[in-house]
Design a protein around this motif. Sequence first.
Motif, PDB file in Angstrom:
ATOM      1  N   LEU A   1      -7.642 -30.135   5.886  1.00  0.00           N
ATOM      2  CA  LEU A   1      -7.357 -30.414   7.287  1.00  0.00           C
ATOM      3  C   LEU A   1      -5.872 -30.244   7.557  1.00  0.00           C
ATOM      4  O   LEU A   1      -5.039 -30.753   6.815  1.00  0.00           O
ATOM      5  CB  LEU A   1      -7.765 -31.848   7.652  1.00  0.00           C
ATOM      6  CG  LEU A   1      -9.154 -32.307   7.210  1.00  0.00           C
ATOM      7  CD1 LEU A   1      -9.356 -33.770   7.570  1.00  0.00           C
ATOM      8  CD2 LEU A   1     -10.238 -31.439   7.837  1.00  0.00           C
ATOM      9  N   VAL A   2      -5.554 -29.534   8.621  1.00  0.00           N
ATOM     10  CA  VAL A   2      -4.170 -29.415   9.065  1.00  0.00           C
ATOM     11  C   VAL A   2      -4.089 -30.013  10.468  1.00  0.00           C
ATOM     12  O   VAL A   2      -4.729 -29.526  11.399  1.00  0.00           O
ATOM     13  CB  VAL A   2      -3.687 -27.957   9.077  1.00  0.00           C
ATOM     14  CG1 VAL A   2      -2.247 -27.890   9.581  1.00  0.00           C
ATOM     15  CG2 VAL A   2      -3.785 -27.360   7.681  1.00  0.00           C
ATOM     16  N   GLY A   3      -3.326 -31.083  10.589  1.00  0.00           N
ATOM     17  CA  GLY A   3      -3.118 -31.722  11.881  1.00  0.00           C
ATOM     18  C   GLY A   3      -1.638 -31.955  12.071  1.00  0.00           C
ATOM     19  O   GLY A   3      -1.037 -32.755  11.356  1.00  0.00           O
ATOM     20  N   ASN A   4      -1.039 -31.268  13.004  1.00  0.00           N
ATOM     21  CA  ASN A   4       0.417 -31.258  13.108  1.00  0.00           C
ATOM     22  C   ASN A   4       0.978 -32.287  14.082  1.00  0.00           C
ATOM     23  O   ASN A   4       2.100 -32.161  14.560  1.00  0.00           O
ATOM     24  CB  ASN A   4       0.903 -29.855  13.465  1.00  0.00           C
ATOM     25  CG  ASN A   4       0.766 -28.909  12.281  1.00  0.00           C
ATOM     26  OD1 ASN A   4       1.328 -29.131  11.223  1.00  0.00           O
ATOM     27  ND2 ASN A   4      -0.023 -27.859  12.446  1.00  0.00           N
ATOM     28  N   GLY A   5       0.194 -33.310  14.374  1.00  0.00           N
ATOM     29  CA  GLY A   5       0.712 -34.500  15.009  1.00  0.00           C
ATOM     30  C   GLY A   5       1.135 -34.351  16.461  1.00  0.00           C
ATOM     31  O   GLY A   5       0.753 -33.423  17.176  1.00  0.00           O
ATOM     32  N   VAL A   6       1.952 -35.311  16.886  1.00  0.00           N
ATOM     33  CA  VAL A   6       2.387 -35.384  18.283  1.00  0.00           C
ATOM     34  C   VAL A   6       3.517 -34.395  18.551  1.00  0.00           C
ATOM     35  O   VAL A   6       4.183 -33.921  17.622  1.00  0.00           O
ATOM     36  CB  VAL A   6       2.827 -36.814  18.631  1.00  0.00           C
ATOM     37  CG1 VAL A   6       1.659 -37.776  18.518  1.00  0.00           C
ATOM     38  CG2 VAL A   6       3.972 -37.272  17.729  1.00  0.00           C
TER      39      VAL A   6
ATOM     40  N   LEU B   1       8.834 -29.996  24.633  1.00  0.00           N
ATOM     41  CA  LEU B   1       8.313 -28.829  23.918  1.00  0.00           C
ATOM     42  C   LEU B   1       7.009 -28.339  24.545  1.00  0.00           C
ATOM     43  O   LEU B   1       6.762 -27.132  24.617  1.00  0.00           O
ATOM     44  CB  LEU B   1       8.081 -29.173  22.444  1.00  0.00           C
ATOM     45  CG  LEU B   1       9.278 -29.074  21.500  1.00  0.00           C
ATOM     46  CD1 LEU B   1       8.863 -29.413  20.081  1.00  0.00           C
ATOM     47  CD2 LEU B   1       9.901 -27.687  21.545  1.00  0.00           C
ATOM     48  N   LEU B   2       6.176 -29.275  24.998  1.00  0.00           N
ATOM     49  CA  LEU B   2       4.939 -28.867  25.655  1.00  0.00           C
ATOM     50  C   LEU B   2       5.239 -28.083  26.922  1.00  0.00           C
ATOM     51  O   LEU B   2       4.585 -27.076  27.219  1.00  0.00           O
ATOM     52  CB  LEU B   2       4.089 -30.096  25.996  1.00  0.00           C
ATOM     53  CG  LEU B   2       3.462 -30.871  24.841  1.00  0.00           C
ATOM     54  CD1 LEU B   2       2.590 -31.995  25.377  1.00  0.00           C
ATOM     55  CD2 LEU B   2       2.639 -29.954  23.950  1.00  0.00           C
ATOM     56  N   ARG B   3       6.219 -28.544  27.672  1.00  0.00           N
ATOM     57  CA  ARG B   3       6.563 -27.822  28.906  1.00  0.00           C
ATOM     58  C   ARG B   3       7.147 -26.448  28.601  1.00  0.00           C
ATOM     59  O   ARG B   3       6.899 -25.483  29.334  1.00  0.00           O
ATOM     60  CB  ARG B   3       7.553 -28.651  29.727  1.00  0.00           C
ATOM     61  CG  ARG B   3       6.960 -29.927  30.313  1.00  0.00           C
ATOM     62  CD  ARG B   3       7.919 -30.565  31.313  1.00  0.00           C
ATOM     63  NE  ARG B   3       9.116 -31.079  30.651  1.00  0.00           N
ATOM     64  CZ  ARG B   3       9.249 -32.323  30.216  1.00  0.00           C
ATOM     65  NH1 ARG B   3       8.240 -33.182  30.358  1.00  0.00           N
ATOM     66  NH2 ARG B   3      10.375 -32.730  29.643  1.00  0.00           N
TER      67      ARG B   3
ATOM     68  N   ALA C   1       1.841 -25.893  21.016  1.00  0.00           N
ATOM     69  CA  ALA C   1       3.047 -26.076  20.211  1.00  0.00           C
ATOM     70  C   ALA C   1       2.890 -27.218  19.214  1.00  0.00           C
ATOM     71  O   ALA C   1       2.157 -28.181  19.447  1.00  0.00           O
ATOM     72  CB  ALA C   1       4.247 -26.341  21.124  1.00  0.00           C
ATOM     73  N   VAL C   2       3.613 -27.104  18.103  1.00  0.00           N
ATOM     74  CA  VAL C   2       3.691 -28.182  17.122  1.00  0.00           C
ATOM     75  C   VAL C   2       5.165 -28.505  16.898  1.00  0.00           C
ATOM     76  O   VAL C   2       6.044 -27.671  17.137  1.00  0.00           O
ATOM     77  CB  VAL C   2       3.006 -27.813  15.785  1.00  0.00           C
ATOM     78  CG1 VAL C   2       1.539 -27.515  16.002  1.00  0.00           C
ATOM     79  CG2 VAL C   2       3.706 -26.630  15.121  1.00  0.00           C
TER      80      VAL C   2
END
Length: 756
Positions: A253-258, A263-265, A271-272
Amino acid sequence: MTTCSQLALAAAMMAGGSAEAQNAMPPQAAEAMLEPVEIIGTTLLPGIGLPREQIPANVQTMPAQSLREAGGVSLAESLQRRLPSINVNEMQGNPYQADLNYRGFSASPLLGTPQGLSVFLDGVRVNEPFGDVVNWDLIPRSAIASMTLVPGSNPLYGLNTLGGALALETKRGDTHPGGEFEVYGGSFGRRGGAIQHGGTRNEASWFLAAEGLKEDGWRDHSPTDVGQVFGKFGWTAGVTDLALTLTHARTDLVGNGVVPESLLRAEGREAVFTHPDQTRNRGTLLALSGSHWLNDSDQLSGTAYVRRTHTRTLNGDLEDDFEAGDDENGALNRTATRQNAAGVALQGSRIAGAHQFALGASHDRGRSNFRQTGQEGELDGSRGVQPTDDEEEVNELLGRTRTTSIYVTDSVALTPAVQMTGSLRYNHTRVISDDRLRPNAPGNLDGDFTYRKLNPALGFTWQMSPDLTGYGGFSQGNRAPSPIELGCADPENACSLPNAMAADPFLEQVVTRTFELGLRGRLSDDVRWNAGAFRSTNHDDILFVGTGGSLGYFTNFGKTRRDGIELGLDGETGSLDWQLHYNYLRAVFRSSACVLAENNSTAGRDGCGEDEILVSSGDRLPGLPAHSLKVALSWRATAALRVGADLVAYSRQYARGNENNAHRAGDEFGGRGRVPGYALFNMSADYRLGSGWMLFGRLDNVFDKRYSTGGVLAENSFVGPNSAFAADPDAWRSEQAVAPGAPRTAWIGLRYRWGS
């Protein structure tokens, strides 16, 4: 008499309150008078159980078909769509690593999340020994026959049952005969399949299943690979039943968190922040359970099990000690955790007049070998970490837990309409830590702590009429600190979970007391309703307090409280099945203290330290929405076509790091400290093609809603042009990071069934 006959007769005896009246007629006549009743197991071992109407709590059940119709990639996601009082935070960014919250208590695969729910598979507790975490990816979803969610601090479900217990029962060949095969594919490179088969021959039965899923993931650098196999072999002869369960799973599993909101904008919701963040799990469970009726009133049952879990993580992070002018600005943190667990439990059950007794004992052992290394590196243009130095060992810890318990429960019909159930359980837990890296050195991780607790429960049900039942009760449960919590409890030596630990002070065990009352009934033969309220108070709650970056420590925090209201309505109207649930939750701190939260705009005020905030009684716990609404419809349009739809809606929640609910955005701080509420609409359909073939499809987030399932106040070091790394830490900005939810997702598949 068969086991099913025993259950039916026991239900009639308990419901009627008169054993003499039942014994005065032949068993066959008594069974002929009975209407179908749903029997709920009151303990984890095979036993007599009680009719659902006699359980003094809002117990929820879900069969395999309902679980399938709920959809969802992971088990946690499926449960939140159908069950009241559940919400999910995907803080890790992978659907198999979700935090499942029920009534404000969590079952999560992430170290650092306060654990408050116990999860069982065929009577075996699958919370891991090292941190009480739950690896949802190791549970064989296609093999689940039914699910029971027991609310409250029920002591019969043992340690960690603070807010509730989730009991999963798997399929058997005598209850699920025939075979099934399916394949499916869809958005973001998702492809998967499953095969299962069950059957019987004479006294023997078998059920075998295998499933796998791969996808590229909708976020950057976020693939998932899950493979599971399952087998259950049973033997039933008269009054004796034996079952051997074997599960094995291998997942990557790869989960790159919050992700910071800026960065989202700038880059979109794919994005990670930094990568990689990879977890590889290997898990095996072998369990033997059995039951035997000594006579018409007495039953013996037992379970023995062994579990093996191997977890490896690779986390690409910022260098915690980075300063201006340093060459290395990144770090690769690796861990390897081998966990072995084994246990045995025995129980005797008896029907005696108006009483139904159970007396049992259990012993469970866990052994965890934890090793962690660090490796300095540099961040590349994609914010991935490239190693530049050799690995260095940081910690090596051996943790051992041993729990011995005895319990007793009695359910008695005080009158034909009033049922009383009382329980007691005594837990004796020892937690031992051995520092293998620094043996016998001052300040190492060695520790040896013992915890004891006697937990009671008492409840009543009152059948006021055939269509109206009232219930109420009190229960108490406890949780002993795990080795990871005891190894990371010193504010002067914060940990980067699960990457570093230091010698730490003693932590008190958590004790939770729950009060619950409610009403349930029928408006008609096809319409059911329920209304209830609960209050759960944690004493010496264990919280993970962040100290900046990925660092933090565990500490006891006075009291926390969860108050709630649950309203439900469900039924069948012609070809339409439907359900409607509304829940209100007020989860608050009930003590005051200064806690570290350097990215909160109020840090340093109210008499607290420079990087601390004052959390006061009445402040809401983060990550938990106050309001939730769930609607589900299933329409059998024709004999071949079924169409389903569901709506899940949550109100806003506070971000982690805003425990005082007082953070405000400004020049130096970004984000509101709150995650907005959201509503998701999902659809599904299946069409029977004939000859055992079925076409099925699913469309999640139909309107492509942009939403987040959780948030945290953090520090963003990528504030330069094009979100480049800022080499001067003084330029870094405190802002809110969020866990973005999945966009519109669709997949379609083909299923074939035979011999059922």
